[in-house]
Design an enzyme around this catalytic site. Sequence first.
Site, PDB file in Angstrom:
ATOM      1  N   GLU A   1      46.862   7.782  83.428  1.00  9.82           N
ATOM      2  CA  GLU A   1      45.559   7.169  83.177  1.00  9.82           C
ATOM      3  C   GLU A   1      44.708   7.472  84.393  1.00  9.82           C
ATOM      4  O   GLU A   1      44.683   6.723  85.355  1.00  9.82           O
ATOM      5  CB  GLU A   1      45.720   5.665  82.928  1.00  9.82           C
ATOM      6  CG  GLU A   1      44.494   5.026  82.300  1.00  9.82           C
ATOM      7  CD  GLU A   1      43.470   4.630  83.326  1.00  9.82           C
ATOM      8  OE1 GLU A   1      42.701   5.523  83.770  1.00  9.82           O
ATOM      9  OE2 GLU A   1      43.429   3.456  83.702  1.00  9.82           O
TER      10      GLU A   1
ATOM     11  N   GLU B   1      36.207   9.758  90.950  1.00 10.49           N
ATOM     12  CA  GLU B   1      37.519   9.594  91.589  1.00 10.49           C
ATOM     13  C   GLU B   1      38.252  10.916  91.743  1.00 10.49           C
ATOM     14  O   GLU B   1      39.134  11.041  92.574  1.00 10.49           O
ATOM     15  CB  GLU B   1      38.424   8.595  90.851  1.00 10.49           C
ATOM     16  CG  GLU B   1      37.878   7.199  90.765  1.00 10.49           C
ATOM     17  CD  GLU B   1      38.827   6.252  90.068  1.00 10.49           C
ATOM     18  OE1 GLU B   1      40.047   6.467  90.120  1.00 10.49           O
ATOM     19  OE2 GLU B   1      38.345   5.282  89.463  1.00 10.49           O
TER      20      GLU B   1
END
Length: 383
Positions: free
Chosen positions: A143, A152
Amino acid sequence: MRSSQNGGAMGGRAAGTGGGGPSAPVDKEVDYAQYFCTYSFLYHQKDMLSDRVRMDAYFNAVFQNKHHFEGKTVLDVGTGSGILAIWSAQAGARKVYAVEATKMADHARALVKANNLDHIVEVIEGSVEDISLPEKVDVIISEWMGYFLLRESMFDSVISARDRWLKPTGVMYPSHARMWLAPIKSNIADRKRNDFDGAMADWHNFSDEIKSYYGVDMGVLTKPFAEEQEKYYIQTAMWNDLNPQQIIGTPTIVKEMDCLTASVSEIEEVRSNVTSVINMEHTRLCGFGGWFDVQFSGRKEDPAQQEIELTTAPSEQHCTHWGQQVFIMSNPINVEEGDNLNLGLLMSRSKENHRLMEIELNCEIKEASGNPKESFKKTYFIE
């Protein structure tokens, strides 16, 4: 659920350094302080485990496609609390390697043992780029998604793991991903403009007082202060839980990815030219909303028995901790049904922090007749 404007990373788990590439080396200590450390706290894991949309999608993807897991080897990239590794084992995996870059690995190991799966699941603390496995794997599950999918830059670590450890016949969970953009109406634009105007009024009062009381003219700093405040109030993307009724034009896909073949260079810089048509009468274009979805489809030669989709699109019933990213306009524009928005998007990584994003958005608005109406160019930051 997440309700703050920005804050810590929420989408993926802590897996590895990723992201830098040869042109932008990553300082691992700095990267840990800025990114990984957040994931070492249980409250953070609890936030993600409380996201029912996220949890249901992964749970259904695993247990409705047990043929991908039964008797197979699995690599969980950025295992966090260990939930995906545990599900993989419960679905029949022969061996699961659960990699976690933070001390959350200790909690994952304890959770695995408490669920009597420590003979199947091996928790490995370390960066996925640095660890070594004794065998190739049949499945990589992770995930990894951040705000607007790519914030990110964790997918870099998934790519590294895939290229090193996935068998030629292996499958990726998720298998595909898409980024979406749509024009929106929102009173956020007016509120943020008022906040900016208030900040500038306060600056002018402050500047006058400094000159009056202390004899120093602060005027030379007015422009950089205004630029600083504009970035904060107007240019920084906001987390929001949009209502579908705020979408005033056709949503468009600005990026599609096959997780089995995607490369780092493909996601370091995303370029897209798309068109959205206004489908609401007499409204205002106040900005744009960005979201993503991912699919669990297996691979062409070994498809999922039951395809599952996880979407973060605006919904009246289901909010995710990712929400949507909202890119507001300082001066909303009146638009009519049938107006065409020709959009050019360039998303790249911040030079200061490769896990953050910068977006250049060009928009040309034309009436349904084709007559030019207005055009603008904006820069935004996903922080």
